[in-house]
Design a protein around this motif. Sequence first.
Motif, short mmCIF file in Angstrom:
data_model
loop_
_atom_site.label_atom_id
_atom_site.label_comp_id
_atom_site.label_asym_id
_atom_site.label_seq_id
_atom_site.Cartn_x
_atom_site.Cartn_y
_atom_site.Cartn_z
N THR A 68 -8.52 2.53 -6.77
CA THR A 68 -8.11 3.44 -5.94
C THR A 68 -8.54 4.81 -6.34
O THR A 68 -8.58 5.08 -7.78
CB THR A 68 -6.68 4.06 -5.55
OG1 THR A 68 -6.01 2.44 -5.03
CG2 THR A 68 -6.20 4.93 -4.65
N TYR A 69 -9.28 5.67 -5.68
CA TYR A 69 -9.86 7.07 -6.09
C TYR A 69 -8.79 7.96 -5.57
O TYR A 69 -8.32 8.19 -4.73
CB TYR A 69 -11.09 7.39 -5.16
CG TYR A 69 -12.45 6.64 -5.64
CD1 TYR A 69 -12.94 7.29 -6.51
CD2 TYR A 69 -12.82 5.59 -4.99
CE1 TYR A 69 -14.36 6.49 -7.05
CE2 TYR A 69 -14.02 4.93 -5.25
CZ TYR A 69 -14.72 5.24 -6.50
OH TYR A 69 -15.90 4.65 -6.86
N ILE A 70 -8.41 8.72 -6.89
CA ILE A 70 -7.59 9.84 -6.90
C ILE A 70 -8.16 11.15 -7.23
O ILE A 70 -8.46 11.39 -8.51
CB ILE A 70 -6.32 9.58 -7.80
CG1 ILE A 70 -5.50 8.11 -7.46
CG2 ILE A 70 -5.27 10.84 -7.79
CD1 ILE A 70 -4.36 7.99 -8.57
N GLY A 71 -8.42 12.02 -6.17
CA GLY A 71 -9.05 13.09 -6.48
C GLY A 71 -10.78 12.57 -6.23
O GLY A 71 -10.96 11.62 -5.67
N SER A 72 -11.38 13.49 -6.78
CA SER A 72 -12.87 13.22 -6.83
C SER A 72 -13.35 12.62 -7.96
O SER A 72 -14.50 11.85 -8.33
CB SER A 72 -13.96 14.36 -6.45
OG SER A 72 -13.44 15.32 -7.74
N MET A 73 -12.53 12.21 -9.02
CA MET A 73 -12.76 11.87 -10.45
C MET A 73 -12.18 10.53 -11.01
O MET A 73 -12.81 9.94 -12.07
CB MET A 73 -12.75 13.14 -11.57
CG MET A 73 -13.49 14.44 -11.19
SD MET A 73 -13.15 15.58 -12.39
CE MET A 73 -13.74 15.06 -13.79
N ILE A 74 -10.86 10.43 -10.30
CA ILE A 74 -10.23 9.34 -11.03
C ILE A 74 -10.42 8.01 -10.31
O ILE A 74 -10.44 8.16 -8.97
CB ILE A 74 -8.49 9.44 -11.15
CG1 ILE A 74 -8.41 10.82 -11.91
CG2 ILE A 74 -7.90 8.44 -11.67
CD1 ILE A 74 -6.96 11.21 -12.07
N LYS A 75 -10.83 6.86 -10.78
CA LYS A 75 -10.83 5.70 -10.17
C LYS A 75 -9.64 4.64 -11.03
O LYS A 75 -9.99 4.42 -12.24
CB LYS A 75 -12.23 5.19 -10.30
CG LYS A 75 -12.50 3.62 -9.56
CD LYS A 75 -13.86 3.42 -9.68
CE LYS A 75 -14.02 2.07 -9.08
NZ LYS A 75 -15.45 1.69 -8.89
N LEU A 76 -8.89 4.29 -10.19
CA LEU A 76 -7.65 3.67 -11.07
C LEU A 76 -7.02 2.63 -10.22
O LEU A 76 -6.86 2.66 -9.09
CB LEU A 76 -6.38 4.86 -11.40
CG LEU A 76 -5.24 4.47 -12.05
CD1 LEU A 76 -5.31 3.91 -13.21
CD2 LEU A 76 -4.21 5.45 -12.10
N HIS A 77 -6.78 1.43 -11.11
CA HIS A 77 -6.08 0.27 -10.29
C HIS A 77 -4.43 0.73 -10.64
O HIS A 77 -3.91 0.42 -11.67
CB HIS A 77 -6.31 -0.90 -11.21
CG HIS A 77 -6.06 -2.46 -10.08
ND1 HIS A 77 -6.71 -3.39 -10.33
CD2 HIS A 77 -5.07 -2.40 -9.38
CE1 HIS A 77 -6.00 -4.19 -9.64
NE2 HIS A 77 -5.23 -3.81 -8.83
N VAL A 78 -3.98 1.46 -9.44
CA VAL A 78 -2.68 1.99 -9.61
C VAL A 78 -1.38 0.95 -9.87
O VAL A 78 -0.65 1.12 -10.87
CB VAL A 78 -2.15 2.58 -8.28
CG1 VAL A 78 -1.12 3.33 -8.42
CG2 VAL A 78 -3.34 3.72 -8.01
N VAL A 79 -1.46 -0.19 -9.24
CA VAL A 79 -0.57 -1.32 -9.25
C VAL A 79 -1.25 -2.47 -9.40
O VAL A 79 -1.65 -3.07 -8.87
CB VAL A 79 0.59 -1.31 -8.21
CG1 VAL A 79 1.54 -2.60 -8.47
CG2 VAL A 79 1.24 -0.04 -7.91
N PRO A 80 -1.25 -2.95 -10.80
CA PRO A 80 -1.83 -4.09 -11.08
C PRO A 80 -1.06 -5.47 -10.45
O PRO A 80 0.36 -5.21 -10.29
CB PRO A 80 -2.14 -4.29 -12.82
CG PRO A 80 -1.12 -2.99 -13.22
CD PRO A 80 -0.75 -2.10 -12.07
#
Length: 566
Positions: free
Chosen positions: A505-517
């Motif tokens: 998931t993109y959070i803002g314009s800079m973070i790309k994160l698998h929030v819930v594995p």
Amino acid sequence: MSLAAYCIICCRRIGTLTPPPKSTTYRRDINPFSTVDVEDHECAVWLLLRKSQSGDRAARLQAVQEMSEIHHWHDYQYRIIAQACDLRTLIGLARSKESDPRFFLPPPPLPSLKEDSSIEEELRQLLASLPQTEIDECIQYFTSLALSESSQSLAAQKGGLWCFGGNGLPYAESFGEVPSATVEMFCLEALVKHSEISTHCDQIEANGGLQLLQRLYQLHKDCPKIQRNIMRIIGNMALNERLHSTIVRSGWVSILAEAMKSRRIMEASHAARTLANLDRETMREKYHDGVYVLHPQYRTSQPIKADVLFIHGLMGAAFKTWRQQDSEQVLTEKILEDEARYSTCWPKTWLARDCPALRIISVEYDTSLSDWRTRCPVERKSIAFRSNELLRKLRAAGVGDRPVIWVSHSMGGLLVKKMLLEASKKPEMSTVINNTRGIIFYSVPHHGSHLAEYSVNIRYLLFPSLEVKELSKDSPALKTLQDDFLEFAKDKNFQVLNFVETLPTYIGSMIKLHVVPVESADLGIGDLIPVDVDHLNICKPKKKDAFLYQRTLQFICETLAKDLES
């Protein structure tokens, strides 16, 4: 013929209950010098009105239903009902889907503003008149912020501030550029908080708040956010039955009846909440701020056999969390209005149609990723605090009186778990546990998330909020919650369905994160279904026949099968 004379003649006829003569026109003496004619169809209006004021509740409900189905009357006949009906009848008509809008008179003329005053200034005076003691820190914060901003803005408008700010501009100039709607929003947010206190509602009413809020509502027809906050205040005031007559007399029912028919789900749902709180003829439940009935929003003859509750997660909301997955193309207004092509809230448009015997409720509460972005800097609410607050509101709404399925996204699932554990410890909440049939978890981090540990160089998470900190993988509270709930759910034999995202998931314009594995979304019981979407879209089906919605619908129907058949 005057309305007063008309009332006298018809009421006398109804009161005597003598059979009418064969002629279709009746002549009655009002005094020795005048007579009036009363036609058959006109007398029927008054018979129906009399029935609506019967001592028999069933007769009253039947009268309102009959009125709501009438669309062939002349304008003046609707006006007769509008002018002569009681509070119960008017509210019942507003909560009847097919009611003719001519039943609702325009609101009475609003009082003139005081000389050399403005709406903004009167709003500030209303806020300043409310008690400032024995209120929580957040109400103090919102009140202080609103009074400070409005004072500076008003002084700027009147040329009263001429000291210089750090940017070299006079404060008078810089504040003058702030739209008055911004200051009004600060005041309204503070009033929302105050309206949660019963005695403060009395003060708002006594100081002309109902009329002032109505003026502001009409002025900002192009600003849904301001209108929603005003509706929240009126909805909170409607929780107090002693204020019902003044709310009705001030003309709010006609405004609410119109808003109920809006195509905008948020506007209609806020109006539905307020009218439900006003309707003591058919409603026992009370809907506190943040608890919205998506279905049924009107009075209905359809028996309601079960409840489905939707609880959003971090940065979510009662409506936007549950919209259809956004299309790649730019959505036009025409597409938005076509529920078959796009749903702005699929539980209301799809689930309600597939399962009309359900009451569908969506809950809203404030959350934030960072303390920089929190709406109230002193408000650091833990999952435990929020769960008790929501549990109290949901019980007031009658949750637990019939079978329940909980549907949750992200942190909302942790709230559901905590609420059920807390309810199990309180005898007065036993029905909530006994009637819980099942739970759906959309990407709930049962074992934690990487959010709180992510790069501190990203402004969103520089100061992670308390909610985010509680999602940390090494959080002792989270582990205890998981262990206690797993044992509890097994003992109660709750039916469980888990979905989990597989895309980052993109959070803002800079973070790309698998929030819930995947491993964190595994509760330990129930099916675990991976879906190729990100964390935000795990609860947003692409279309009605998509697997995500159809599997959700299947679970609800199967889990409630016996309850829906009875």
